[in-house]
Design a protein around this motif. Structure first.
Motif, mmCIF file in Angstrom:
data_model
loop_
_atom_site.group_PDB
_atom_site.id
_atom_site.type_symbol
_atom_site.label_atom_id
_atom_site.label_comp_id
_atom_site.label_asym_id
_atom_site.label_seq_id
_atom_site.Cartn_x
_atom_site.Cartn_y
_atom_site.Cartn_z
ATOM 1 N N UNK A 1 16.005 -16.749 3.116
ATOM 2 C CA UNK A 1 15.371 -15.645 2.402
ATOM 3 C C UNK A 1 13.973 -16.096 1.982
ATOM 4 N N UNK A 2 12.988 -15.279 2.300
ATOM 5 C CA UNK A 2 11.593 -15.568 1.962
ATOM 6 C C UNK A 2 11.036 -14.405 1.143
ATOM 7 N N UNK A 3 10.462 -14.719 -0.022
ATOM 8 C CA UNK A 3 9.718 -13.731 -0.806
ATOM 9 C C UNK A 3 8.241 -14.061 -0.610
ATOM 10 N N UNK A 4 7.469 -13.070 -0.196
ATOM 11 C CA UNK A 4 6.040 -13.286 0.044
ATOM 12 C C UNK A 4 5.268 -12.022 -0.273
ATOM 13 N N UNK A 5 3.941 -12.169 -0.370
ATOM 14 C CA UNK A 5 3.086 -10.999 -0.555
ATOM 15 C C UNK A 5 3.169 -10.118 0.687
ATOM 16 N N UNK A 6 3.147 -8.831 0.456
ATOM 17 C CA UNK A 6 3.212 -7.897 1.580
ATOM 18 C C UNK A 6 1.866 -7.814 2.279
ATOM 19 N N UNK A 7 1.929 -7.422 3.543
ATOM 20 C CA UNK A 7 0.743 -7.205 4.366
ATOM 21 C C UNK A 7 0.798 -5.784 4.913
ATOM 22 N N UNK A 8 -0.333 -5.265 5.320
ATOM 23 C CA UNK A 8 -0.342 -3.901 5.859
ATOM 24 C C UNK A 8 0.519 -3.809 7.113
ATOM 25 N N UNK A 9 0.691 -4.903 7.830
ATOM 26 C CA UNK A 9 1.546 -4.878 9.023
ATOM 27 C C UNK A 9 3.029 -4.733 8.662
ATOM 28 N N UNK A 10 3.365 -4.858 7.373
ATOM 29 C CA UNK A 10 4.749 -4.688 6.917
ATOM 30 C C UNK A 10 5.110 -3.238 6.630
ATOM 31 N N UNK A 11 4.140 -2.349 6.628
ATOM 32 C CA UNK A 11 4.371 -0.992 6.122
ATOM 33 C C UNK A 11 5.483 -0.263 6.875
ATOM 34 N N UNK A 12 5.550 -0.385 8.168
ATOM 35 C CA UNK A 12 6.608 0.321 8.916
ATOM 36 C C UNK A 12 7.987 -0.128 8.434
ATOM 37 N N UNK A 38 -0.414 1.522 1.917
ATOM 38 C CA UNK A 38 -1.563 0.625 2.059
ATOM 39 C C UNK A 38 -2.437 0.647 0.811
ATOM 40 N N UNK A 39 -2.707 1.828 0.268
ATOM 41 C CA UNK A 39 -3.550 1.929 -0.924
ATOM 42 C C UNK A 39 -2.917 1.217 -2.124
ATOM 43 N N UNK A 40 -1.630 1.437 -2.340
ATOM 44 C CA UNK A 40 -0.969 0.811 -3.486
ATOM 45 C C UNK A 40 -0.884 -0.705 -3.325
ATOM 46 N N UNK A 41 -0.725 -1.183 -2.095
ATOM 47 C CA UNK A 41 -0.593 -2.626 -1.856
ATOM 48 C C UNK A 41 -1.926 -3.362 -1.840
ATOM 49 N N UNK A 42 -3.011 -2.671 -1.507
ATOM 50 C CA UNK A 42 -4.270 -3.385 -1.296
ATOM 51 C C UNK A 42 -5.400 -2.968 -2.232
ATOM 52 N N UNK A 43 -5.384 -1.738 -2.736
ATOM 53 C CA UNK A 43 -6.469 -1.246 -3.580
ATOM 54 C C UNK A 43 -6.028 -1.138 -5.039
#
Length: 152
Positions: A1-12, A38-43
Motif C-alpha cells: 500500500x502506497x500513500x502519495x500525492x495525487x497527479x493529474x494522470x490519476x484523475x480517471x 484537476x482544479x481542486x488538486x492543483x489550484x
C-alpha cells in the motif's frame, strides 16, 4: 500500500473510486468533472491517493480556497483497512501546515462516513437543509488529536 500525492494522470482512476462508493453517492456523476478534480488538486488545494498493486483504491482532496475537505473516498472492497484514516491524517497534517483556519466538510447522516468523522475528532456544527451534517475541525482540535496519533 502506497500513500502519495495525487497527479493529474490519476484523475480517471480517482473518478472510478468516487463513483464506486455505496454511500454519499453523486446524484449525477457528471457534476464532478475531470476539470473539477484537476482544479481542486492543483489550484485550490492538494490531493492524495492510496495505491495497491498500481490501482488507486482511495483518495482525499483538501480545498484551501474554501477551507473544506472536498473529498475522501475509498472503494468499498478496501474499506476497514485503515486507508481512509491514513489519507485523512496526511491531508489534515498538510492542511494545518498551510493555514490555521478551521476546516469543514459535510456528509450524509447515518453513514459510515458520519461515524468515521466523529471517531476522528470532527465536531458537528449544523445540519444543512438537505439533511447533510456539517463537521468542523479547528487547528487546536487537530493539534490535541495529533498528540495521540502515531503517523509512523
Amino acid at each position: 500500500m502506497i500513500i502519495r500525492e495525487s497527479k493529474t494522470t490519476d484523475i480517471k482512476q480517482i473518478q472510478i473510486v468516487r463513483n464506486s462508493v455505496a454511500e454519499n453517492t453523486l446524484s449525477n456523476p457528471e457534476r464532478v468533472t475531470d476539470k473539477d478534480c484537476e482544479e481542486f488538486m492543483t489550484v485550490r488545494g492538494k490531493g492524495w491517493v492510496c495505491e495497491i498493486d498500481d490501482r488507486i483504491v482511495g483518495f482525499a482532496v483538501a480545498d484551501l480556497k474554501e477551507n473544506n475537505i472536498w473529498a475522501l473516498f475509498v472503494i468499498p472492497e478496501f474499506e476497514k483497512k485503515g486507508i481512509g484514516l491514513q489519507l485523512h491524517n496526511i491531508m489534515l497534517e498538510w492542511y494545518f501546515l498551510q493555514t490555521k483556519a478551521t476546516v469543514w466538510l459535510s456528509t450524509s447522516p447515518k453513514t459510515r462516513a458520519e461515524q468515521f468523522y466523529r471517531k476522528a475528532g470532527w465536531n458537528e456544527i449544523e445540519i444543512f437543509q438537505n439533511g447533510e451534517i456539517k463537521f468542523e475541525m479547528t487547528y487546536n482540535d487537530w493539534e490535541n488529536l495529533n498528540q495521540t496519533i502515531d503517523f509512523s
